[in-house]
Design a protein around this motif. Structure first.
Motif, mmCIF file in Angstrom:
data_model
loop_
_atom_site.group_PDB
_atom_site.id
_atom_site.type_symbol
_atom_site.label_atom_id
_atom_site.label_comp_id
_atom_site.label_asym_id
_atom_site.label_seq_id
_atom_site.Cartn_x
_atom_site.Cartn_y
_atom_site.Cartn_z
ATOM 1 N N ALA A 1 5.750 -16.391 2.715
ATOM 2 C CA ALA A 1 6.776 -16.801 1.783
ATOM 3 C C ALA A 1 7.989 -17.754 2.637
ATOM 4 C CB ALA A 1 7.539 -15.739 0.679
ATOM 5 N N SER A 2 8.590 -18.662 1.800
ATOM 6 C CA SER A 2 9.367 -19.432 2.339
ATOM 7 C C SER A 2 10.881 -18.762 2.654
ATOM 8 C CB SER A 2 9.843 -20.717 1.242
ATOM 9 O OG SER A 2 10.255 -20.403 0.166
ATOM 10 N N ARG A 3 10.988 -17.628 1.994
ATOM 11 C CA ARG A 3 12.122 -16.466 2.403
ATOM 12 C C ARG A 3 11.580 -15.392 2.494
ATOM 13 N NH1 ARG A 3 16.995 -15.439 -1.934
ATOM 14 N NH2 ARG A 3 18.094 -13.646 -0.914
ATOM 15 N N PRO A 4 12.369 -14.503 3.579
ATOM 16 C CA PRO A 4 11.553 -13.069 3.610
ATOM 17 C C PRO A 4 11.678 -12.366 2.597
ATOM 18 C CG PRO A 4 13.402 -13.658 5.500
ATOM 19 C CD PRO A 4 13.223 -14.748 4.189
ATOM 20 N N ILE A 5 10.408 -11.645 2.295
ATOM 21 C CA ILE A 5 9.876 -10.679 1.282
ATOM 22 C C ILE A 5 9.349 -9.844 1.882
ATOM 23 C CG2 ILE A 5 9.201 -10.352 -1.060
ATOM 24 C CD1 ILE A 5 9.014 -13.623 -1.581
ATOM 25 N N THR A 6 9.833 -8.295 1.615
ATOM 26 C CA THR A 6 9.208 -7.278 2.284
ATOM 27 C C THR A 6 9.008 -6.190 1.084
ATOM 28 O OG1 THR A 6 10.357 -7.639 4.170
ATOM 29 C CG2 THR A 6 9.409 -5.449 3.923
ATOM 30 N N VAL A 7 7.670 -5.728 1.128
ATOM 31 C CA VAL A 7 7.414 -4.727 0.286
ATOM 32 C C VAL A 7 7.506 -3.286 1.101
ATOM 33 C CG1 VAL A 7 5.287 -3.393 -0.772
ATOM 34 C CG2 VAL A 7 5.365 -5.863 -0.594
ATOM 35 N N VAL A 8 8.506 -2.519 0.355
ATOM 36 C CA VAL A 8 9.203 -1.579 1.063
ATOM 37 C C VAL A 8 8.446 -0.058 0.556
ATOM 38 C CG1 VAL A 8 11.246 -2.599 1.658
ATOM 39 C CG2 VAL A 8 10.991 -1.406 -0.433
ATOM 40 N N ALA A 9 7.810 -0.351 -0.526
ATOM 41 C CA ALA A 9 7.167 1.007 -1.055
ATOM 42 C C ALA A 9 6.195 0.325 -2.062
ATOM 43 C CB ALA A 9 8.056 1.815 -1.750
ATOM 44 N N SER A 10 5.072 1.309 -2.200
ATOM 45 C CA SER A 10 4.153 0.879 -3.307
ATOM 46 C C SER A 10 3.259 2.201 -3.524
ATOM 47 C CB SER A 10 2.834 -0.008 -2.495
ATOM 48 O OG SER A 10 2.235 0.626 -1.419
ATOM 49 N N GLY A 11 2.866 2.147 -4.742
ATOM 50 C CA GLY A 11 2.023 3.255 -5.175
ATOM 51 C C GLY A 11 1.172 3.041 -6.544
ATOM 52 N N SER A 12 0.574 3.754 -6.879
ATOM 53 C CA SER A 12 -0.183 3.790 -8.059
ATOM 54 C C SER A 12 0.338 4.292 -9.431
ATOM 55 C CB SER A 12 -1.751 4.432 -7.964
ATOM 56 O OG SER A 12 -1.453 6.107 -7.732
ATOM 57 N N THR A 13 1.501 4.836 -9.363
ATOM 58 C CA THR A 13 2.511 5.322 -10.344
ATOM 59 C C THR A 13 3.776 4.884 -10.166
ATOM 60 O OG1 THR A 13 3.226 7.498 -9.786
ATOM 61 C CG2 THR A 13 0.960 7.313 -10.573
ATOM 62 N N ALA A 14 4.595 4.778 -11.246
ATOM 63 C CA ALA A 14 5.953 4.333 -11.418
ATOM 64 C C ALA A 14 6.918 5.126 -10.463
ATOM 65 C CB ALA A 14 6.450 4.225 -12.617
ATOM 66 N N LYS A 15 6.337 6.405 -10.016
ATOM 67 C CA LYS A 15 7.085 7.200 -9.295
ATOM 68 C C LYS A 15 7.506 6.424 -7.925
ATOM 69 C CE LYS A 15 6.785 11.730 -6.342
ATOM 70 N NZ LYS A 15 6.106 12.850 -6.293
ATOM 71 N N ALA A 16 7.048 5.452 -7.287
ATOM 72 C CA ALA A 16 7.203 4.699 -6.240
ATOM 73 C C ALA A 16 8.424 4.013 -6.244
ATOM 74 C CB ALA A 16 6.204 4.031 -5.685
ATOM 75 N N ALA A 17 8.879 3.541 -7.617
ATOM 76 C CA ALA A 17 10.104 2.852 -7.936
ATOM 77 C C ALA A 17 11.416 3.712 -8.008
ATOM 78 C CB ALA A 17 10.007 1.971 -8.781
ATOM 79 N N TRP A 18 10.866 5.095 -7.982
ATOM 80 C CA TRP A 18 12.139 6.053 -8.311
ATOM 81 C C TRP A 18 12.300 6.887 -7.099
ATOM 82 C CZ3 TRP A 18 14.710 4.965 -12.258
ATOM 83 C CH2 TRP A 18 14.054 4.394 -13.502
ATOM 84 N N THR A 19 11.637 6.966 -5.962
ATOM 85 C CA THR A 19 11.727 7.752 -4.917
ATOM 86 C C THR A 19 12.156 6.587 -3.442
ATOM 87 O OG1 THR A 19 9.432 7.840 -4.482
ATOM 88 C CG2 THR A 19 10.414 9.719 -5.636
ATOM 89 N N PRO A 20 12.716 7.251 -2.480
ATOM 90 C CA PRO A 20 12.882 6.386 -1.476
ATOM 91 C C PRO A 20 11.860 6.135 -0.789
ATOM 92 C CG PRO A 20 14.759 8.372 -1.476
ATOM 93 C CD PRO A 20 13.565 8.406 -2.746
ATOM 94 N N PRO A 21 11.523 4.889 -0.059
ATOM 95 C CA PRO A 21 12.711 3.694 -0.121
ATOM 96 C C PRO A 21 12.301 2.633 -1.190
ATOM 97 C CG PRO A 21 10.823 3.009 1.286
ATOM 98 C CD PRO A 21 10.500 4.574 0.696
ATOM 99 N N GLY A 22 11.624 2.992 -2.369
ATOM 100 C CA GLY A 22 11.123 2.093 -3.486
ATOM 101 C C GLY A 22 12.345 2.173 -4.485
ATOM 102 N N ASP A 23 12.963 3.143 -4.450
ATOM 103 C CA ASP A 23 14.200 3.182 -5.648
ATOM 104 C C ASP A 23 15.327 2.148 -5.360
ATOM 105 O OD1 ASP A 23 15.135 4.445 -3.032
ATOM 106 O OD2 ASP A 23 16.198 5.747 -4.319
#
Length: 218
Positions: A28-50
């Motif tokens: 990408a033209s500006r830095p974009i970093t995936v800091v977390a991933s997962g197969s359920t929404a839990k990844a967005a609620w726990t560090p570092p994805g939160d």
């Protein structure tokens, strides 16, 4: 972490999709970093994805017989900027996600360019309308359009085309406080007809749905 870096949590249950998204972001033209991933929404609620700036969310995860609207709503209610990125391409799913408060809706067929641009837009708090979502808007007719005054419409459209409320105020020769008042009135009117617009992107969606602006004007 770079000062202008955008961080992302990706919710998807296909490993190949996760690898592909990380590669697209790396270019990408500006830095974009995936800091977390997962197969359920839990990844967005726990560090570092939160703490990620943006959540890329697959609406139809394995093991779920219905779209994950509940998970989407919880993320939106928590103030997260969510890009729905899904194999679903039906108009109703797109409009439902926008009604819930998703930042935008992309089909996986729209590929790398649109996902990267949508993520950059989300990180910069500016609207982004990919082709599938634009088509859903154009096909949709709403009987619950709120009645906006001419001045409210004028302020709304100027805000879509400006980087700040201060610039809108300068263009229209009014105060920034007045701009904010008009925008809050518009949000209230949409909320009162059951179509809340919590973000600038959501207001853009409402305006396109109701014929106040065209996608080409943005």
């Amino acid at each position: 972490m770079a000062a202008d870096e955008i961080t992302v949590t990706v919710i998807d249950d296909h490993p190949a999709i996760l690898v592909g998204i990380e590669q697209w972001y790396a270019n990408a033209s500006r830095p974009i970093t995936v800091v977390a991933s997962g197969s359920t929404a839990k990844a967005a609620w726990t560090p570092p994805g939160d703490t990620a700036d943006v959540v890329v969310f697959d609406l139809q995860l394995s093991g779920q017989g219905t779209p994950a609207y509940g998970d989407l709503r919880r993320l939106v209610d928590a103030g997260r900027r969510v890009i729905v990125y899904t194999m679903r391409d039906d108009e109703q799913a797109a409009l439902t996600c926008l009604d819930i408060g998703a930042f935008t809706f992309l089909t996986k067929n729209e590929g790398a360019d649109h996902l990267v641009e949508a993520t950059l837009a989300a990180g910069q708090d500016r609207p982004y309308t990919p082709p599938a979502l634009a088509g859903a808007f154009c096909a949709n007719t709403r009987a619950d359009r709120p009645k906006l005054s001419t001045r409210e419409e004028e302020v709304l459209v100027e805000w879509f085309q400006c980087e700040s409320r201060e610039l809108v105020a300068e263009r229209l020769n009014i105060s920034t406080r007045t701009v904010t008042t008009y925008l809050e009135r518009v949000r209230l009117k949409y909320a009162n007809v059951g179509r809340p617009a919590r973000s600038k992107a959501a207001l853009v969606a409402r305006a396109i749905q109701d014929g106040l602006v065209r996608v080409d004007d943005l």
